[in-house]
Motif scaffolding. Structure first.
Motif, PDB file in Angstrom:
ATOM      1  N   GLU A  79     -10.713  21.420  -1.190  1.00 30.84           N
ATOM      2  CA  GLU A  79     -10.970  21.611   0.233  1.00 30.84           C
ATOM      3  C   GLU A  79     -11.103  20.243   0.883  1.00 30.84           C
ATOM      4  N   ILE A  80     -10.374  20.014   1.947  1.00 32.79           N
ATOM      5  CA  ILE A  80     -10.367  18.699   2.584  1.00 32.79           C
ATOM      6  C   ILE A  80     -11.761  18.337   3.092  1.00 32.79           C
ATOM      7  N   THR A  81     -12.232  17.186   2.607  1.00 29.40           N
ATOM      8  CA  THR A  81     -13.500  16.608   3.041  1.00 29.40           C
ATOM      9  C   THR A  81     -13.252  15.124   3.256  1.00 29.40           C
ATOM     10  N   PRO A  82     -12.958  14.692   4.488  1.00 25.16           N
ATOM     11  CA  PRO A  82     -12.624  13.288   4.725  1.00 25.16           C
ATOM     12  C   PRO A  82     -13.817  12.358   4.535  1.00 25.16           C
ATOM     13  N   SER A  83     -13.529  11.147   4.014  1.00 27.08           N
ATOM     14  CA  SER A  83     -14.590  10.141   3.852  1.00 27.08           C
ATOM     15  C   SER A  83     -14.333   8.914   4.729  1.00 27.08           C
ATOM     16  N   ASP A  84     -13.091   8.475   4.850  1.00 25.82           N
ATOM     17  CA  ASP A  84     -12.755   7.291   5.650  1.00 25.82           C
ATOM     18  C   ASP A  84     -12.238   7.649   7.038  1.00 25.82           C
ATOM     19  N   HIS A  85     -12.189   8.921   7.339  1.00 23.40           N
ATOM     20  CA  HIS A  85     -11.640   9.399   8.606  1.00 23.40           C
ATOM     21  C   HIS A  85     -12.643  10.331   9.265  1.00 23.40           C
ATOM     22  N   ASP A  86     -12.645  10.351  10.595  1.00 28.92           N
ATOM     23  CA  ASP A  86     -13.569  11.235  11.294  1.00 28.92           C
ATOM     24  C   ASP A  86     -12.884  12.487  11.829  1.00 28.92           C
ATOM     25  N   GLU A  87     -11.572  12.531  11.686  1.00 25.12           N
ATOM     26  CA  GLU A  87     -10.827  13.705  12.126  1.00 25.12           C
ATOM     27  C   GLU A  87      -9.491  13.727  11.394  1.00 25.12           C
ATOM     28  N   TYR A  88      -8.970  14.925  11.170  1.00 23.25           N
ATOM     29  CA  TYR A  88      -7.626  15.070  10.612  1.00 23.25           C
ATOM     30  C   TYR A  88      -6.970  16.278  11.254  1.00 23.25           C
ATOM     31  N   ILE A  89      -5.661  16.309  11.175  1.00 22.67           N
ATOM     32  CA  ILE A  89      -4.913  17.431  11.750  1.00 22.67           C
ATOM     33  C   ILE A  89      -3.631  17.617  10.948  1.00 22.67           C
ATOM     34  N   TRP A  90      -3.178  18.849  10.903  1.00 24.81           N
ATOM     35  CA  TRP A  90      -1.859  19.172  10.370  1.00 24.81           C
ATOM     36  C   TRP A  90      -0.936  19.277  11.586  1.00 24.81           C
TER      37      TRP A  90
ATOM     38  N   VAL B  71       0.852  -1.186   0.000  1.00 26.15           N
ATOM     39  CA  VAL B  71       0.000   0.000   0.000  1.00 26.15           C
ATOM     40  C   VAL B  71       0.892   1.242   0.000  1.00 26.15           C
ATOM     41  N   THR B  72       0.255   2.397  -0.133  1.00 21.44           N
ATOM     42  CA  THR B  72       0.995   3.653  -0.142  1.00 21.44           C
ATOM     43  C   THR B  72       0.547   4.544   1.004  1.00 21.44           C
ATOM     44  N   ALA B  73       1.398   5.501   1.342  1.00 15.50           N
ATOM     45  CA  ALA B  73       1.070   6.504   2.350  1.00 15.50           C
ATOM     46  C   ALA B  73       1.616   7.847   1.883  1.00 15.50           C
ATOM     47  N   ALA B  74       0.810   8.881   2.048  1.00 16.46           N
ATOM     48  CA  ALA B  74       1.231  10.233   1.683  1.00 16.46           C
ATOM     49  C   ALA B  74       1.836  10.931   2.892  1.00 16.46           C
ATOM     50  N   ILE B  75       3.038  11.400   2.731  1.00 22.53           N
ATOM     51  CA  ILE B  75       3.654  12.279   3.714  1.00 22.53           C
ATOM     52  C   ILE B  75       3.371  13.681   3.169  1.00 22.53           C
ATOM     53  N   LEU B  76       2.154  14.123   3.444  1.00 24.60           N
ATOM     54  CA  LEU B  76       1.630  15.357   2.864  1.00 24.60           C
ATOM     55  C   LEU B  76       2.047  16.543   3.722  1.00 24.60           C
ATOM     56  N   ILE B  77       2.809  17.457   3.127  1.00 26.60           N
ATOM     57  CA  ILE B  77       3.363  18.617   3.837  1.00 26.60           C
ATOM     58  C   ILE B  77       2.647  19.877   3.375  1.00 26.60           C
ATOM     59  N   HIS B  78       2.220  20.678   4.355  1.00 23.73           N
ATOM     60  CA  HIS B  78       1.586  21.970   4.059  1.00 23.73           C
ATOM     61  C   HIS B  78       1.944  22.924   5.201  1.00 23.73           C
TER      62      HIS B  78
ATOM     63  N   ASN C  20       4.778  23.473   6.537  1.00 20.80           N
ATOM     64  CA  ASN C  20       5.715  22.785   7.426  1.00 20.80           C
ATOM     65  C   ASN C  20       5.028  21.882   8.448  1.00 20.80           C
ATOM     66  N   LYS C  21       3.803  21.457   8.152  1.00 22.59           N
ATOM     67  CA  LYS C  21       3.084  20.509   8.995  1.00 22.59           C
ATOM     68  C   LYS C  21       2.704  19.303   8.155  1.00 22.59           C
ATOM     69  N   PHE C  22       2.355  18.207   8.826  1.00 21.44           N
ATOM     70  CA  PHE C  22       2.104  16.931   8.167  1.00 21.44           C
ATOM     71  C   PHE C  22       0.688  16.455   8.446  1.00 21.44           C
ATOM     72  N   LEU C  23       0.015  16.002   7.387  1.00 25.32           N
ATOM     73  CA  LEU C  23      -1.363  15.548   7.527  1.00 25.32           C
ATOM     74  C   LEU C  23      -1.413  14.135   8.106  1.00 25.32           C
TER      75      LEU C  23
ATOM     76  N   GLU D  79      -3.182   7.834  11.143  1.00 25.51           N
ATOM     77  CA  GLU D  79      -2.322   7.337  10.073  1.00 25.51           C
ATOM     78  C   GLU D  79      -1.959   8.448   9.098  1.00 25.51           C
ATOM     79  N   PHE D  80      -0.920   8.156   8.336  1.00 29.85           N
ATOM     80  CA  PHE D  80      -0.609   8.946   7.156  1.00 29.85           C
ATOM     81  C   PHE D  80      -1.467   8.322   6.055  1.00 29.85           C
ATOM     82  N   PRO D  81      -2.369   9.078   5.442  1.00 35.80           N
ATOM     83  CA  PRO D  81      -3.354   8.477   4.547  1.00 35.80           C
ATOM     84  C   PRO D  81      -2.754   7.932   3.260  1.00 35.80           C
ATOM     85  N   GLY D  82      -3.466   6.985   2.688  1.00 29.27           N
ATOM     86  CA  GLY D  82      -3.069   6.353   1.441  1.00 29.27           C
ATOM     87  C   GLY D  82      -3.974   5.169   1.189  1.00 29.27           C
ATOM     88  N   GLY D  83      -3.454   4.146   0.518  1.00 31.64           N
ATOM     89  CA  GLY D  83      -4.287   2.977   0.270  1.00 31.64           C
ATOM     90  C   GLY D  83      -3.633   1.953  -0.621  1.00 31.64           C
TER      91      GLY D  83
END
Length: 128
Positions: free
Chosen positions: A90-101, A4-11, A13-16, A31-35
């Motif tokens: 615009e971030i709209t999560p579907s498989d997650h109930d919360e996210y943070i940078w 599987v893959t994971a995104a180390i998404l930087i915005h 200087n923070k990580f999703l 988790e770091f999201p991916g699939g």
């Protein structure tokens, strides 16, 4: 073993990181999201597709970061992580109930999935 893959998404200087919904496996874990990589798909294409499906945003995959292998109760998982940046949407999560940078030093304030811990360790070492 599945790969599987994971995104180390930087915005900024923070990580999703995101928390898995109560209705899916490993509920409540961060988790770091991916699939899963689909047949005929590169890891980079997988990440673009998965992040669009799971968060409704477009990303640019920049480079390979590192990998991790962990054996869960259903078997081993090999995760390929890639540095990526947020392009649009615009971030709209579907498989997650919360996210943070999160800043690197904050990553272990969250209950990360075991397979994602090596990514957090490398982020802390690489982006102090």
């Amino acid at each position: 073993m599945i790969t599987v893959t994971a995104a180390i998404l930087i915005h900024n200087n923070k990580f999703l990181i995101a928390r898995r919904k109560p209705t899916i496996r490993h509920a409540g874990k961060w988790e770091f999201p991916g699939g899963k990589i689909e047949i005929g798909e590169t890891p980079e294409q997988c990440l673009v597709r998965e992040i669009k499906e799971e968060f409704n945003i477009s990303i640019a995959v920049e480079k390979f970061f590192c990998d991790s292998t962990y054996t869960y109760d259903r078997g081993p998982v090999h995760i390929l992580s890639y540095i990526a940046s947020w392009v649009s949407g615009e971030i709209t999560p579907s498989d997650h109930d919360e996210y943070i940078w999160a800043e690197p030093r904050e990553l272990f304030d969250y209950d990360l999935l075991p397979a994602d811990i090596p990514f957090a360790n490398k982020i802390i070492a690489t982006y102090p």
